[in-house]
Each structure stands twice: as structure tokens, then as C-alpha cells.
Scaffold this active site. Structure first.
Site, PDB file in Angstrom:
ATOM      1  N   CYS A 167       0.813  -1.220   0.000  1.00  0.00           N
ATOM      2  CA  CYS A 167       0.000   0.000   0.000  1.00  0.00           C
ATOM      3  C   CYS A 167       0.845   1.268   0.000  1.00  0.00           C
ATOM      4  O   CYS A 167       0.295   2.374  -0.072  1.00  0.00           O
ATOM      5  CB  CYS A 167      -0.941  -0.003   1.193  1.00  0.00           C
ATOM      6  SG  CYS A 167      -1.947  -1.503   1.281  1.00  0.00           S
ATOM      7  N   HIS A 307      -2.426   8.088   6.038  1.00  0.00           N
ATOM      8  CA  HIS A 307      -2.719   6.811   5.385  1.00  0.00           C
ATOM      9  C   HIS A 307      -4.142   6.393   5.754  1.00  0.00           C
ATOM     10  O   HIS A 307      -4.908   5.957   4.892  1.00  0.00           O
ATOM     11  CB  HIS A 307      -1.702   5.763   5.819  1.00  0.00           C
ATOM     12  CG  HIS A 307      -1.769   4.479   5.062  1.00  0.00           C
ATOM     13  ND1 HIS A 307      -1.690   4.404   3.686  1.00  0.00           N
ATOM     14  CD2 HIS A 307      -1.924   3.198   5.485  1.00  0.00           C
ATOM     15  CE1 HIS A 307      -1.785   3.160   3.301  1.00  0.00           C
ATOM     16  NE2 HIS A 307      -1.930   2.391   4.373  1.00  0.00           N
ATOM     17  N   GLU A 318      -0.714   5.098  13.558  1.00  0.00           N
ATOM     18  CA  GLU A 318      -0.405   6.304  12.779  1.00  0.00           C
ATOM     19  C   GLU A 318      -0.648   7.568  13.592  1.00  0.00           C
ATOM     20  O   GLU A 318       0.142   8.515  13.546  1.00  0.00           O
ATOM     21  CB  GLU A 318      -1.223   6.334  11.496  1.00  0.00           C
ATOM     22  CG  GLU A 318      -0.892   7.529  10.616  1.00  0.00           C
ATOM     23  CD  GLU A 318      -1.610   7.519   9.278  1.00  0.00           C
ATOM     24  OE1 GLU A 318      -1.231   8.314   8.398  1.00  0.00           O
ATOM     25  OE2 GLU A 318      -2.559   6.716   9.115  1.00  0.00           O
ATOM     26  N   LYS A 336      -9.606   8.286   2.529  1.00  0.00           N
ATOM     27  CA  LYS A 336     -10.126   6.939   2.300  1.00  0.00           C
ATOM     28  C   LYS A 336     -11.585   6.767   2.730  1.00  0.00           C
ATOM     29  O   LYS A 336     -12.240   5.815   2.325  1.00  0.00           O
ATOM     30  CB  LYS A 336      -9.234   5.897   2.975  1.00  0.00           C
ATOM     31  CG  LYS A 336      -7.893   5.701   2.280  1.00  0.00           C
ATOM     32  CD  LYS A 336      -7.108   4.563   2.901  1.00  0.00           C
ATOM     33  CE  LYS A 336      -5.803   4.298   2.171  1.00  0.00           C
ATOM     34  NZ  LYS A 336      -4.783   5.334   2.429  1.00  0.00           N
ATOM     35  N   HIS A 341      -9.768   2.227  -0.097  1.00  0.00           N
ATOM     36  CA  HIS A 341      -8.324   1.947  -0.097  1.00  0.00           C
ATOM     37  C   HIS A 341      -7.925   1.347  -1.434  1.00  0.00           C
ATOM     38  O   HIS A 341      -8.293   0.218  -1.765  1.00  0.00           O
ATOM     39  CB  HIS A 341      -7.989   0.995   1.045  1.00  0.00           C
ATOM     40  CG  HIS A 341      -6.516   0.855   1.312  1.00  0.00           C
ATOM     41  ND1 HIS A 341      -5.555   1.440   0.529  1.00  0.00           N
ATOM     42  CD2 HIS A 341      -5.844   0.187   2.296  1.00  0.00           C
ATOM     43  CE1 HIS A 341      -4.355   1.151   0.996  1.00  0.00           C
ATOM     44  NE2 HIS A 341      -4.513   0.388   2.076  1.00  0.00           N
ATOM     45  N   PHE A 400       1.539  -3.605   3.896  1.00  0.00           N
ATOM     46  CA  PHE A 400       1.863  -4.946   4.359  1.00  0.00           C
ATOM     47  C   PHE A 400       3.346  -5.224   4.098  1.00  0.00           C
ATOM     48  O   PHE A 400       3.924  -4.746   3.126  1.00  0.00           O
ATOM     49  CB  PHE A 400       1.013  -5.984   3.639  1.00  0.00           C
ATOM     50  CG  PHE A 400      -0.416  -6.055   4.111  1.00  0.00           C
ATOM     51  CD1 PHE A 400      -0.842  -5.353   5.225  1.00  0.00           C
ATOM     52  CD2 PHE A 400      -1.338  -6.846   3.448  1.00  0.00           C
ATOM     53  CE1 PHE A 400      -2.150  -5.425   5.669  1.00  0.00           C
ATOM     54  CE2 PHE A 400      -2.658  -6.932   3.876  1.00  0.00           C
ATOM     55  CZ  PHE A 400      -3.058  -6.217   4.985  1.00  0.00           C
TER      56      PHE A 400
END
Length: 412
Positions: A167, A307, A318, A336, A341, A400
Site C-alpha cells: 500500500c 494513510h 499512525e 479513504k 483503499h 503490508f
């Protein structure tokens, strides 16, 4: 501002293009972001699965935009990237027939590659045998081929490659593109990311991991970054592309930048395959590196495009990292809640949104926040856009595999 270890290099952002579930083009997407208008809907491709909704770019038709003669040879992800590139080049005022192609690079990211094509052709193989598999499968679906197709379409003969860091992929692409400009290997780089992975296999896999929101009763409110009741992300598709130039190249042709890409930082958690480092050490390292690279001090940052995936772990970590490094001063927002996403394209979506925030001096709200998680100790913009005088902003991307990437932008 504090000086970094090296003199900061400011890549000029002279154009951008977007294809998202929120709109066909950057202007439509920006309007939806300012309105906080969610795009998650049930989609036919996922019917019968545990999670049957996603943020699909329903208004995008590759045949209509590119023409069937071109579109049928391209995976949907490449079709969207080509469309975003065309918009970006037009906005930048660049004519590929007039440029020195050897000085133009392409760095386009994807997390999963041409999954739409891979799944379709696998079904053909199983149902009809090897003779039914398209001879174009590999050039349509291989991870590097979006960059290759874009380069061929526009005569970009400089460095050409894909980045794949989950991502964080398209944020990594932006960092790599800026390095090409700083090293004087290119005058112009087409950079960004694309993803078209709303497919049964991908959705089933993410659902099995427990990564997706399961709000099947109300998909529109499923993506809710930093909300106390968030339960997972919403799968999305789209493409965003930025035109980056050496500042002297932009000046020489009279182009006025929308903003500057001034810093980049990256790191690896080197820990769990999917779970972020609980203390956020890797994310913090990437953020601090981006600040040093840009010559910015923490107090210079006015806005954070987070993010903000809407997953319990990401948003908590975060927010802790953001507060630890930047304090509670910056206005924090995640797009998002509107776009979902988009995996390998997420960072590019958010980079364009950050550039637009700096250009228009306004921060879009984070959609679907009904009750802010009490553990989130940052200033999350909710309910409505916030006008704000901004000189610098950062955009976070975490993926990831413990992939962390952060870009810093400064106003033009």
C-alpha cells in the site's frame, strides 16, 4: 525551516490526473473529497461473497475513454493509468511530440498487477483449456507493463520501471521519480500508481484475513478512518499520476508548479507480515527521514494527509506516530472515507489530494467520522473542509510487509 543533511531538492509538480470511485478526473474527485461524499457500494463482481461492496470507479469505461482498439489490449489498471496520464500531461501543458523522450522517465506503481486479467484468464484456462488463454495475458497483466505501455504511448524513453511496496507502492514511486530528477537523469518523470483489483479472489482473500470492513448493511459508511467504530478498510480501484519536473526545466518552459515534492523517507518495520510495528518505530523513521530530506522542521508541517485506512491497528499507530513527531498542530485528514483503499494507487491518490490542499489552501474532511476514537490525539478534520494557510504538508503510506513511505510537499 531547518537545513537537512543535503540541500533539499524540490521537484516541481506541474500536472496530475486521477481516476477514482469519486470521479473521472482530478476536479471531480476533489469536489467529492471536499463534500466528504463516500463512494462504497455493492458491486456485482462480489455478489455472494462475505464482503460484497467496494469503491468501484463505475463511471470509468476504458473503451469509451481510450477507444476499443487500444483498450482491449490493456488490463483495466493500465487503462486507468493511461487516462490519468493523459489528464496530467494536459494539465502540465506538455506535448509528447515536442519533448526529448530520452529525458522523460516513467515510474508507475501497483501492489497486485493486472488482477482483473489474471483472474479472467485463469477461469478460461479451467473452463476451456490452454487454447483459450489470451496470448496477451503477460503483456497485459505483468506488474511492469503499465509503465511500459505508458512509455510506449507517449514516447518516454528514459528510465522506466514499476515499484511494488504494497500500500506504499505509489509513494515509493514518487520518491524514486524525485531521485531520477535530482540525479539529473531525467527532466520529466511521469509517476504515480494504479490498481484494479476488485475481483472475487482479491476480495475473498482480504476478507479471510479480516482486513475488510464487514458493514454490509451500510457500505457507504464502512470506511471511517479514525472513528471509534472502524472495523476495516474498503477495497477500491483507481489511478493517479503526477508530472514531476526539474524546477529549471519547468521554469524554462514557463510552467507554474502547483506544489513541490520536497522530501521523501522510507523504512521497513522488519517485523510482522501484515501488522504494523506496535510502537510505530518504522513509520516514525520514514516520517523523520522525509522531514530531514525536505529541510523541514516538525513545526513547519501544517497538514498531514494520513494513510488512515480505517483499520483498528493502522489508525491507532499512525495517530501515535503523528502526534509524537509533529504534535497536535497539523490538520490531519484521510481521503479513504471517500475513495476507499486503492492499495498500490492509494499513495498517489493522497499525493494529488495533498497538492490540491496546498494549492487551494483547504483541507478536505475525513468522511464518516461519527465518534473520534479517544486514543487518537491528533487534530482530525471532520464534518466540513477547513480553510488553512499552509506552506508544507506530508503524506503517509504504510503497507503490508512493514513498508513505510512518506513524502513531503511544499507550496509553490
Amino acid at each position: 525551516m531547518t537545513a537537512g543533511a543535503n540541500r533539499p531538492f524540490h521537484a516541481a509538480v506541474t500536472g496530475f490526473g486521477m481516476v477514482t470511485a469519486a470521479g473521472l478526473g482530478a476536479a471531480e474527485t476533489w469536489e467529492a473529497l471536499l463534500a466528504g461524499r463516500p463512494t462504497a457500494r455493492r458491486v456485482p463482481e462480489l455478489e455472494g461473497l462475505p464482503v460484497d461492496f467496494a469503491c468501484r470507479a463505475q463511471q470509468f469505461d476504458g473503451d469509451a475513454v481510450l477507444g476499443r482498439r487500444i483498450a482491449w489490449r490493456l488490463d483495466r489498471s493500465t487503462q486507468m493509468a493511461m487516462t490519468a496520464t493523459t489528464e496530467a500531461l494536459q494539465l502540465a501543458g506538455l506535448d509528447p511530440e515536442q519533448w526529448d523522450g530520452a529525458r522523460v522517465g516513467v515510474v508507475l506503481a501497483t501492489a497486485l498487477g493486472g488482477m482483473t486479467t489474471w483472474e479472467r484468464e485463469y477461469v478460461r484456462l479451467r473452463e476451456r483449456g490452454p487454447g483459450a488463454v489470451s496470448p496477451l495475458l503477460i503483456p497485459m497483466a505483468a506488474v511492469n507493463m503499465t509503465a511500459g505501455h505508458v512509455a510506449a504511448a507517449y514516447g518516454a524513453k528514459g528510465p522506466n520501471f514499476a515499484t511494488a511496496t504494497a500500500c506504499a507502492s505509489s509513494t515509493t514511486a514518487l520518491g524514486a521519480a524525485r531521485d531520477l530528477l535530482r540525479a539529473n537523469l531525467c527532466d520529466v518523470v511521469i509517476a504515480g500508481g494504479t490498481e484494479a483489483s476488485i475481483t472475487p479472489l482479491v476480495a475473498a482473500a482480504f476478507a479471510k484475513m479480516g482486513a475488510l470492513s464487514t458493514r454490509t448493511d451500510d457500505p457507504a459508511t464502512a470506511s471511517r478512518p479514525f472513528d471509534a467504530a472502524r472495523d476495516g478498510f474498503v477495497l477500491a480501484e483507481g489511478a493517479s499520476v503526477l508530472v514531476l519536473e526539474r524546477p529549471e526545466h519547468a521554469r524554462a518552459r514557463g510552467a507554474r508548479p502547483y506544489a513541490f515534492l520536497s522530501g521523501y523517507g522510507a523504512s521497513a518495520d522488519a517485523g510482522h507480515a501484515t501488522r504494523p510495528d506496535p510502537g510505530g518505530a518504522g513509520a516514525e523513521s520514514a516520517l523523520r527521514s522525509a522531514l530531514v530530506d525536505s529541510g523541514l522542521a516538525p513545526e513547519d508541517v501544517d497538514h498531514v494527509n494520513a494513510h488512515g485506512t480505517s483499520t483498528p491497528l493502522n489508525d491507532a499507530v499512525e495517530s501515535q506516530v503523528t502526534h509524537r513527531v509533529l504534535g497536535d498542530r497539523p490538520a490531519v485528514s484521510s481521503i479513504k472515507g471517500v475513495t476507499g483503499h486503492c492499495l498500490g494507487a492509494a499513495g498517489a491518490h493522497e499525493a494529488v489530494a495533498t497538492v490540491l490542499s496546498l494549492h487551494h489552501q483547504v483541507v478536505p474532511p475525513t468522511a464518516n467520522v461519527e465518534e473520534l476514537d479517544p486514543q487518537v490525539q491528533v487534530d482530525v478534520v471532520i464534518d466540513k473542509p477547513r480553510p488553512l494557510l499552509m506552506a508544507a504538508a506530508v503524506s503517509h503510506s504504510f503497507g503490508f510487509g512493514g513498508q513505510n513511505a512518506v513524502v513531503a510537499f511544499t507550496s509553490a
